[in-house]
Design a protein around this motif. Structure first.
Motif, short mmCIF file in Angstrom:
data_model
loop_
_atom_site.label_atom_id
_atom_site.label_comp_id
_atom_site.label_asym_id
_atom_site.label_seq_id
_atom_site.Cartn_x
_atom_site.Cartn_y
_atom_site.Cartn_z
N ARG A 251 -6.18 -8.11 0.80
CA ARG A 251 -4.83 -8.75 0.89
C ARG A 251 -3.71 -7.98 1.57
N VAL A 252 -3.36 -8.29 2.62
CA VAL A 252 -2.56 -7.40 3.58
C VAL A 252 -1.00 -7.64 2.82
N ASN A 253 -0.36 -6.74 3.27
CA ASN A 253 1.24 -6.88 2.95
C ASN A 253 1.85 -8.19 3.72
N SER A 254 3.15 -8.55 3.03
CA SER A 254 3.46 -9.79 3.49
C SER A 254 4.03 -9.78 5.01
N LEU A 255 4.32 -10.84 5.77
CA LEU A 255 4.56 -10.79 7.40
C LEU A 255 5.93 -10.04 7.47
N ASP A 256 6.75 -10.11 6.73
CA ASP A 256 8.01 -9.64 6.86
C ASP A 256 8.11 -8.01 6.53
N SER A 257 7.20 -7.55 6.02
CA SER A 257 6.98 -5.89 5.52
C SER A 257 6.91 -4.99 6.53
N PRO A 258 7.31 -3.80 6.40
CA PRO A 258 7.14 -2.88 7.21
C PRO A 258 5.46 -2.15 7.49
N TRP A 259 4.75 -2.82 6.56
CA TRP A 259 3.41 -2.31 6.67
C TRP A 259 2.27 -3.17 7.24
N VAL A 260 2.65 -4.50 7.21
CA VAL A 260 1.49 -5.44 7.73
C VAL A 260 1.11 -5.40 9.07
N LEU A 261 1.95 -4.87 9.89
CA LEU A 261 1.20 -4.65 11.39
C LEU A 261 0.01 -3.57 11.22
N ASP A 262 0.47 -2.31 10.65
CA ASP A 262 -0.67 -1.47 10.60
C ASP A 262 -1.56 -1.93 9.73
N ASP A 263 -1.47 -2.67 8.81
CA ASP A 263 -2.56 -3.25 8.00
C ASP A 263 -3.65 -3.96 8.94
N LEU A 264 -3.13 -4.76 9.67
CA LEU A 264 -3.97 -5.67 10.34
C LEU A 264 -4.54 -5.06 11.55
N VAL A 265 -3.91 -4.16 12.10
CA VAL A 265 -4.49 -3.20 13.42
C VAL A 265 -5.46 -2.23 13.10
N THR A 266 -5.33 -1.76 11.81
CA THR A 266 -6.09 -0.65 11.32
C THR A 266 -7.43 -1.48 10.59
N LEU A 267 -7.22 -2.32 9.79
CA LEU A 267 -8.29 -2.93 9.38
C LEU A 267 -9.31 -3.57 10.28
N VAL A 268 -8.59 -4.43 11.21
CA VAL A 268 -9.53 -5.09 12.15
C VAL A 268 -10.32 -4.07 13.00
N THR A 269 -9.40 -3.15 13.65
CA THR A 269 -10.14 -2.20 14.43
C THR A 269 -11.19 -1.33 13.91
#
Ligand SMILES: CC(=O)SCCNC(=O)CCNC(=O)[C@H](O)C(C)(C)COP(=O)(O)OP(=O)(O)OC[C@H]1O[C@@H](n2cnc3c(N)ncnc32)[C@H](O)[C@@H]1OP(=O)(O)O
Ligand SMILES: CC(=O)C(=O)O
Ligand SMILES: [Mg+2]
Length: 356
Positions: free
Chosen positions: A91-109
Motif C-alpha cells: 500500500r503506497v502513500n496517498s497521491l497527494d503526499s510527498p512520498w508517493v512518487l518515490d514509493d512508486l518509482v523505487t518499488l517498480v524499479t
C-alpha cells in the motif's frame, strides 16, 4: 474516456500488455505489516507461509519519519525472500503526499518483478487510477518488466463511493477494491471514532405496544457498512474485479471481527485485511465456505443435472437460480481446496456424508 479498442493497449512503449482477466487467486486475508519495523519485517517469511497475501504497508500507521525506512524495508524483504504462491502487495502513500512518487518509482524499479498488486489509498475517481496507470506503464517499460502490476483501490472517501463504478472500470490493471471504513467515516463526517465495525447507537427499535414507550422495546444494532459494501460489490462484479472488506480495528474483539468479515463474505467479498496475527485465522475461516455449505452445494449440483428444471431436495425447491448460487460456493471451495489439503479433506468428508 479511452476507446474500448485501445483499452488493452500498453500505456507506454515497451510496457507489458495489460491483463484481460483478473486472476481469482486466493486472497482471503491481506495481511498488513510495517516494513519499517525490523521485528515485524523479520517475521515476513513465517507470516507468508500462513497468509494468502502479505502486504508491506507504507501509508497510514507508518510514522512520517519512518516512510523512507518502510520503503527500503519492503525492498529488502522482497529481495531477500521467495514467498512461493503467497502474493506480495504494497500500500503506497496517498497521491497527494510527498512520498508517493518515490514509493512508486523505487518499488517498480527495484522490486517490480516481485510485487503483484499496488494498493492505492483515498482514490476519489477514475482520474486517480488513470494517473497511476500511465506512471506504472512508464516505470514498467523502463524496468523491462514482462508482467503488468495490478492496482487495488481503497474506497475511503465520499467522492470515491460516489464514483465507485468508474473507479472499478478505470483500467485493465484494476484488481479489486477494499472498503476503508476509518477514512471513509471521517470523509463523510460520520460521528464514529472506530476502525470498522458497528456502533451501538446505530439501531432500530420495535414499535411501542399499548402506549408503553420505554419498556419492552427490543433494539437491533444495524450494520453501518451495508450500503457501501453492497455498492462496492456490484461495482466490482460489473467490471470483473474483486471486492474486499478492509480493516477491523478492535483487535481484541475477535467475535465482532468474525461477524463483520462474515457479513462481507455473504454479500460477495472475497477477503478482508488482517492487521494482527490473531485476525489471520478468522479471515481464513470466514472466507473459506463452510464444509456443510459446500456439501449442500455439491448435492444440489449433482441433483440438478444440466441445471434446468425444478426439484425438491430436503423440502427445498431448487431451480436454475439456486444451482447457480451453489456453483459459486462449489467453485470457490474447489479453488481454495486446490492449495489447501486440509480444507479439501473437510469438504470431501462433508460431501460424502451429505450424499450418503
Ligand atoms: C485504517 C488503516 O489504515 S488499517 C491499516 C494500517 N494499520 C496497520 O497496518 C496496523 C498493523 N498492525 C500493527 O501495527 C500492530 O498489530 C499493532 C500496533 C496494532 C499492535 O501491535 P502490538 O502492540 O505489538 O500488539 P501485540 O503485543 O498484541 O503483538 C503480539 C505480537 O504480534 C506481532 N504483530 C502485531 N501485529 C503484527 C502484524 N501486523 N504483522 C506481524 N506481526 C505482528 C508483534 O510484533 C508481537 O510480536 P512479539 O510477540 O514477537 O513481540
Ligand atoms: C482501510 C483504511 O485505510 C481506512 O479505513 O481508512
Ligand atoms: Mg485509510
Amino acid at each position: 474516456m479511452r476507446s474500448p479498442k485501445d483499452f488493452f493497449a500498453p500505456l507506454a512503449i515497451g510496457a507489458p500488455d495489460p491483463v484481460r482477466q483478473i486472476p481469482a487467486l486466493p486472497s482471503r486475508m491481506i495481511h498488513f505489516f510495517d516494513p519499517s519495523n525490523e521485528k515485524m519485517a523479520a517475521k515476513a517469511p513465517e507470516l507468508a507461509a500462513k497468509v494468502d497475501v502479505l502486504l508491506g504497508n507504507l501509508e497510514d500507521a507508518v510514522k512520517a519519519d519512518r516512510k523512507e525506512a518502510a520503503r527500503a524495508g519492503l525492498v529488502r524483504v522482497a529481495r531477500d525472500n521467495d514467498f512461493g504462491t503467497t502474493q506480495l502487495w504494497t500500500r503506497v502513500n496517498s497521491l497527494d503526499s510527498p512520498w508517493v512518487l518515490d514509493d512508486l518509482v523505487t518499488l517498480v524499479t527495484e522490486i517490480g518483478d516481485k510485487l503483484d498488486v499496488i494498493m492505492v489509498p483515498k482514490v476519489e475517481g477514475a482520474h486517480d487510477i488513470h494517473y497511476v496507470d500511465r506512471l506504472l506503464a512508464q516505470l514498467e517499460a523502463r524496468a523491462g518488466l514482462t508482467k503488468p502490476l495490478l492496482v487495488h483501490a481503497i474506497l475511503e472517501t465520499a467522492s470515491g463511493v460516489a464514483n465507485v463504478e468508474e473507479i472499478a472500470g478505470a483500467s485493465p490493471r484494476m484488481q479489486g477494491i477494499s472498503l476503508g471504513p476509518a477514512d471513509l467515516a471521517a470523509s463523510r463526517r460520520m460521528k464514529t471514532t472506530r476502525v470498522g465495525g458497528g456502533h451501538p447507537g446505530y439501531l432500530v427499535r420495535t414499535d411501542p405496544i399499548g402506549g408503553e414507550l420505554t419498556e419492552g422495546r427490543t433494539t437491533y444494532q444495524q450494520d453501518l457498512w451495508h450500503y457501501t459494501v453492497a455498492r462496492m460489490v456490484d461495482a466490482c462484479v460489473l467490471h470483473g474485479i474483486l471486492p474486499y472488506y478492509g480493516p477491523f480495528g478492535d483487535i481484541r474483539d475477535v467475535v465482532a471481527c468474525e461477524d463483520q468479515f462474515r457479513n462481507a463474505f455473504l454479500l460477495g467479498c472475497v477477503g478482508a485485511w488482517s492487521l494482527h496475527p490473531v485476525q489471520i485465522d478468522i479471515a481464513r475461516k470466514v472466507f473459506s465456505p463452510a464444509p456443510g455449505d459446500v456439501a449442500w452445494a455439491r448435492k444440489v449440483i449433482a441433483a440438478m443435472g444440466d441445471g434446468t428444471g425444478a426439484v425438491l431436495i430436503d423440502g427445498k425447491m431448487q431451480d436454475d437460480a439456486s444451482v447457480k448460487q451453489c456453483r459459486v460456493v462449489a467453485e470457490l471451495a474447489d479453488a481454495l481446496a486446490a492449495s489447501d489439503p486440509e480444507l479439501a479433506e473437510a469438504y470431501d468428508a462433508a460431501t460424502k456424508e451429505a450424499l450418503a
